[in-house]
Design a protein around this motif. Structure first.
Motif, mmCIF file in Angstrom:
data_model
loop_
_atom_site.group_PDB
_atom_site.id
_atom_site.type_symbol
_atom_site.label_atom_id
_atom_site.label_comp_id
_atom_site.label_asym_id
_atom_site.label_seq_id
_atom_site.Cartn_x
_atom_site.Cartn_y
_atom_site.Cartn_z
ATOM 1 N N GLU A 26 0.775 -1.278 -0.002
ATOM 2 C CA GLU A 26 0.042 0.111 0.028
ATOM 3 C C GLU A 26 0.883 1.134 0.030
ATOM 4 O OE1 GLU A 26 -2.465 -0.603 3.351
ATOM 5 O OE2 GLU A 26 -3.979 -1.643 2.322
ATOM 6 N N HIS A 27 1.944 1.377 0.666
ATOM 7 C CA HIS A 27 2.914 2.418 0.567
ATOM 8 C C HIS A 27 3.528 2.680 -0.906
ATOM 9 C CE1 HIS A 27 2.923 2.433 4.985
ATOM 10 N NE2 HIS A 27 3.422 3.592 4.900
ATOM 11 N N HIS A 28 3.436 1.488 -1.669
ATOM 12 C CA HIS A 28 3.998 1.571 -3.093
ATOM 13 C C HIS A 28 2.575 1.735 -3.955
ATOM 14 C CE1 HIS A 28 7.325 -0.599 -1.541
ATOM 15 N NE2 HIS A 28 8.016 -0.125 -2.921
ATOM 16 N N SER A 29 1.673 2.409 -3.315
ATOM 17 C CA SER A 29 0.345 2.869 -4.014
ATOM 18 C C SER A 29 -0.191 1.485 -4.899
ATOM 19 C CB SER A 29 0.660 3.946 -5.002
ATOM 20 O OG SER A 29 1.081 4.898 -4.397
ATOM 21 N N GLY A 30 -0.141 0.376 -4.314
ATOM 22 C CA GLY A 30 -0.491 -0.832 -4.899
ATOM 23 C C GLY A 30 -1.628 -1.366 -4.047
ATOM 24 N N ASN A 31 -1.895 -2.643 -4.381
ATOM 25 C CA ASN A 31 -3.244 -3.328 -3.904
ATOM 26 C C ASN A 31 -2.792 -4.747 -3.691
ATOM 27 O OD1 ASN A 31 -5.814 -3.838 -2.746
ATOM 28 N ND2 ASN A 31 -6.548 -4.341 -4.845
ATOM 29 N N ILE A 32 -3.440 -5.592 -2.982
ATOM 30 C CA ILE A 32 -3.076 -7.245 -2.826
ATOM 31 C C ILE A 32 -4.247 -7.825 -2.499
ATOM 32 C CG2 ILE A 32 -2.416 -6.735 -0.241
ATOM 33 C CD1 ILE A 32 -0.233 -8.964 -0.590
ATOM 34 N N GLN A 33 -4.331 -8.931 -3.087
ATOM 35 C CA GLN A 33 -5.505 -9.528 -3.022
ATOM 36 C C GLN A 33 -5.035 -11.132 -3.044
ATOM 37 O OE1 GLN A 33 -8.038 -8.535 -6.562
ATOM 38 N NE2 GLN A 33 -9.100 -6.951 -5.658
ATOM 39 N N VAL A 34 -5.962 -11.941 -2.551
ATOM 40 C CA VAL A 34 -5.772 -13.390 -2.182
ATOM 41 C C VAL A 34 -6.834 -14.260 -2.693
ATOM 42 C CG1 VAL A 34 -6.362 -13.193 0.008
ATOM 43 C CG2 VAL A 34 -4.795 -15.205 -0.783
ATOM 44 N N ALA A 35 -6.503 -15.313 -3.359
ATOM 45 C CA ALA A 35 -7.520 -16.359 -3.583
ATOM 46 C C ALA A 35 -7.002 -17.795 -3.328
ATOM 47 C CB ALA A 35 -7.954 -16.129 -5.052
ATOM 48 N N SER A 36 -7.607 -18.622 -2.610
ATOM 49 C CA SER A 36 -7.182 -19.856 -2.431
ATOM 50 C C SER A 36 -8.444 -20.805 -1.901
ATOM 51 C CB SER A 36 -6.427 -19.680 -1.092
ATOM 52 O OG SER A 36 -5.708 -20.962 -0.567
ATOM 53 N N GLN A 37 -7.865 -22.250 -2.107
ATOM 54 C CA GLN A 37 -8.678 -23.228 -1.702
ATOM 55 C C GLN A 37 -8.018 -24.386 -0.899
ATOM 56 O OE1 GLN A 37 -10.623 -24.773 -5.242
ATOM 57 N NE2 GLN A 37 -12.151 -23.197 -5.266
ATOM 58 N N LEU A 38 -8.738 -24.864 -0.012
ATOM 59 C CA LEU A 38 -7.918 -25.897 0.875
ATOM 60 C C LEU A 38 -7.656 -27.048 0.220
ATOM 61 C CD1 LEU A 38 -10.126 -26.096 3.999
ATOM 62 C CD2 LEU A 38 -7.701 -25.427 3.832
ATOM 63 N N GLY A 39 -6.348 -27.494 0.276
ATOM 64 C CA GLY A 39 -5.985 -28.505 -0.673
ATOM 65 C C GLY A 39 -5.285 -28.321 -2.037
ATOM 66 N N LYS A 40 -5.616 -27.066 -2.476
ATOM 67 C CA LYS A 40 -5.442 -26.521 -3.916
ATOM 68 C C LYS A 40 -4.351 -25.469 -4.022
ATOM 69 C CE LYS A 40 -9.854 -28.348 -5.734
ATOM 70 N NZ LYS A 40 -10.828 -28.135 -6.560
ATOM 71 N N GLY A 41 -3.853 -25.046 -3.038
ATOM 72 C CA GLY A 41 -3.023 -23.776 -3.260
ATOM 73 C C GLY A 41 -3.450 -22.400 -3.107
ATOM 74 N N THR A 42 -2.512 -21.579 -3.051
ATOM 75 C CA THR A 42 -2.989 -19.877 -2.997
ATOM 76 C C THR A 42 -2.517 -19.211 -4.033
ATOM 77 O OG1 THR A 42 -3.106 -20.275 -0.442
ATOM 78 C CG2 THR A 42 -2.858 -18.183 -1.150
ATOM 79 N N THR A 43 -3.247 -18.243 -4.616
ATOM 80 C CA THR A 43 -2.551 -17.252 -5.424
ATOM 81 C C THR A 43 -2.791 -15.852 -4.770
ATOM 82 O OG1 THR A 43 -3.216 -18.727 -7.391
ATOM 83 C CG2 THR A 43 -2.935 -16.077 -7.729
ATOM 84 N N ILE A 44 -1.606 -15.177 -4.666
ATOM 85 C CA ILE A 44 -1.724 -13.679 -4.226
ATOM 86 C C ILE A 44 -1.236 -12.789 -5.585
ATOM 87 C CG2 ILE A 44 -0.365 -12.298 -2.815
ATOM 88 C CD1 ILE A 44 -0.345 -14.456 -0.716
ATOM 89 N N THR A 45 -2.154 -11.738 -5.669
ATOM 90 C CA THR A 45 -2.078 -10.868 -6.726
ATOM 91 C C THR A 45 -1.638 -9.667 -6.086
ATOM 92 O OG1 THR A 45 -3.535 -12.239 -8.180
ATOM 93 C CG2 THR A 45 -3.127 -9.877 -8.810
ATOM 94 N N ILE A 46 -0.557 -9.093 -6.590
ATOM 95 C CA ILE A 46 -0.244 -7.655 -6.336
ATOM 96 C C ILE A 46 -0.271 -6.907 -7.470
ATOM 97 C CG2 ILE A 46 1.543 -6.254 -5.430
ATOM 98 C CD1 ILE A 46 2.698 -8.675 -3.796
ATOM 99 N N THR A 47 -1.129 -5.560 -7.331
ATOM 100 C CA THR A 47 -1.095 -4.536 -8.481
ATOM 101 C C THR A 47 -0.366 -3.435 -7.967
ATOM 102 O OG1 THR A 47 -3.481 -5.525 -8.929
ATOM 103 C CG2 THR A 47 -2.783 -3.495 -9.768
ATOM 104 N N LEU A 48 0.473 -3.129 -8.953
ATOM 105 C CA LEU A 48 1.463 -1.819 -8.627
ATOM 106 C C LEU A 48 1.288 -0.865 -10.047
ATOM 107 C CD1 LEU A 48 4.788 -3.363 -7.624
ATOM 108 C CD2 LEU A 48 3.065 -2.322 -6.252
#
Length: 493
Positions: free
Chosen positions: A463-485
């Motif tokens: 957020e100090h980089h004027s960005g945004n972070i979001q997360v999507a995940s399912q149990l047993g199937k891993g996690t995806t984190i998306t950072i927007t700058l």
């Protein structure tokens, strides 16, 4: 002074100022034209008795006067045919004729009533000081012009030409007092109605706002803002004020809810810090006491004890460092030094050490051309490191850890995605993972190490980089984190 009294005073002042202005204007006009400010009786006379004669009245007066100048006997009974013909012509012009000898009326037009003439006819005045005026005949008002003279036998004589006043003037002359009273009544009713309407549309809603505000200050909890909806119409200004108060109420309720949430988080923070600090400290204390008491009686045990003490000390130091960094980020006390950086080259350099390790498999998908962003290399390096370490902590024990990093550009933004094949995050925990000291391991066992500050620090740095972070995940199937700058368009010095 209350608003209601102020409105009442304003209304009365407006009425008085208006009446005073009208009177002042009338007085100025009267003084400039008449040389004086006339009294009410004089005004009445001006309006009713001193208006100029119409052309028909003047011609009729001249015609009757011509007979008188020839001889007063022509106005004696019986009237000659020529005089009667002249009178009929006068009457055809909507005028009336009256002939009087002493107290008797020798002739009067059909529209007139003799008894009323006897009561209201103008007095005999040989010098004709007031030849014109207004009289009442059977409830109707007539403007007259008269001529007084003496008959041959010395009797008092008069001929009068009468013209009925217009219905409007007649109405006001006859019903003026009632009209004035009616207007006053209408004004009082309008005053009452406006005051009542003002009270319902303005005063009462304002009193309701004041009551709600008083209730707010006298209570520890913020109740929902309630307005009186029984009235269909509320003044626009009050409605806007109600909307502003409703928004303020909602903000206060939200603020109170956030305050309660912060208070809960504060208690949890103290509890979690106590737990996370006490656990390694207890281990360190136990192993040190074991060394002091000679429990580690072999070199191998002593080395194992010292190694454990060293590991726990490192854990404590890392926790303290993260607490210190988080508190500085929370207080905006961390200085960021942004530079224009080729983001692709920067990411390749950061991930280089992980590409050759056997502990984790890292794959990348980067565009071939350079993409520039404003980055603080030191702080953003912590973002990448925390994400990779977090992925390693929550790896799937039955699979080789894999970590995929991708970079794409969309309009004026850079999208950085991190995808792993770990154990994933439940839907319940997904909404809270960026909160400080939040851990999916509710029991805070030692199987998964960490302070619970890693992702919170990541979010604040992004957020100090004027960005945004979001997360999507399912149990047993891993996690995806998306950072927007933001994509850098201008050069940063």
């Amino acid at each position: 002074m209350t608003i209601k009294k102020r409105f009442l005073i304003s209304y009365l002042s407006a009425i008085l100022i208006t009446l005073g202005s009208i009177f002042l204007i009338f007085a100025i006009i009267s003084y400039t034209t008449l040389g004086e400010v006339p009294s009410f009786p004089r005004i009445y006379r001006i309006l009713t008795t001193q208006r100029p004669l119409t052309e028909a009245e003047s011609e009729s007066y001249t015609a009757m006067n011509s007979y008188l100048e020839e001889s007063s006997e022509q106005l004696e009974l019986p009237l000659n045919q020529e005089l009667l013909k002249t009178i009929k012509e006068i009457e055809q012009n909507n005028l009336n004729v009256v002939l009087r000898k002493d107290e008797a009326f020798t002739y009067y037009s059909n529209l007139l009533v003799e008894k009323s003439l006897q009561a209201h006819a103008p007095a005999f005045d040989l010098h004709n000081f007031e030849p014109t005026g207004t009289i009442d005949n059977n409830g109707h008002f007539f403007h007259y012009v008269k001529k007084d003279f003496r008959y041959a036998d010395g009797a008092k004589g008069s001929f009068v030409i009468l013209k009925r006043e217009s219905n409007l003037i007649e109405f006001f002359l006859q019903w003026g007092i009632w009209v004035i009273l009616f207007i006053i009544g209408i004004a009082i009713f309008a005053f009452w109605f406006i005051n009542r309407r003002l009270s319902k549309t303005t005063i009462q809603p304002l009193l309701a706002l004041e009551k709600s505000t008083r209730k707010l200050t006298s209570s520890d909890t913020i109740s929902p803002f309630i307005t009186d909806d029984t009235e269909e119409h509320v003044s626009k200004e009050v409605q806007q004020l109600q909307e502003s108060f409703a928004k303020m109420w909602a903000d206060l309720q939200q603020s109170q809810a956030e305050q309660e949430k912060y208070e809960t988080n504060r208690r949890e923070l103290i509890s979690n810090i106590s737990h996370d600090l006490k656990t390694p400290m207890t281990s360190i204390t136990g192993y040190v006491e074991g060394l002091i008491d000679g429990v580690a009686n072999t070199e191998e045990k002593r080395q194992r004890y010292l190694k454990t003490i060293h590991e726990k000390s490192i854990t404590l130091n890392e926790l303290i460092d993260e607490l210190f960094l988080y508190s500085k980020l929370d207080l905006n006390a961390v200085a960021f030094h942004f530079k224009k950086i080729d983001f692709i080259a920067y990411m390749k350099h950061l991930l280089e050490e992980y590409l050759w390790t056997d502990d984790i498999k890292v794959t990348t998908d980067f565009p071939n051309q350079a993409i520039y962003a404003a980055i603080d290399p030191i702080q953003f390096n912590r973002v990448i490191t925390n994400l990779i370490q977090n992925s390693m902590k929550f790896r799937n024990p039955q699979q080789t850890p894999e970590f995929h990093v991708g970079v794409t550009c969309q309009s004026s933004q850079i999208m950085l995605t991190f995808t792993d094949n770990g154990i994933g995050i439940s839907e319940e925990d997904l909404a809270n993972i960026f909160e400080r000291f939040y851990r999916t391991d509710k029991a805070r066992t030692s199987t998964i190490k960490g302070s619970g500050l890693g992702l919170s620090i990541v979010k604040q740095i992004v957020e100090h980089h004027s960005g945004n972070i979001q997360v999507a995940s399912q149990l047993g199937k891993g996690t995806t984190i998306t950072i927007t700058l933001p994509l850098l368009e201008e050069k940063i010095q």
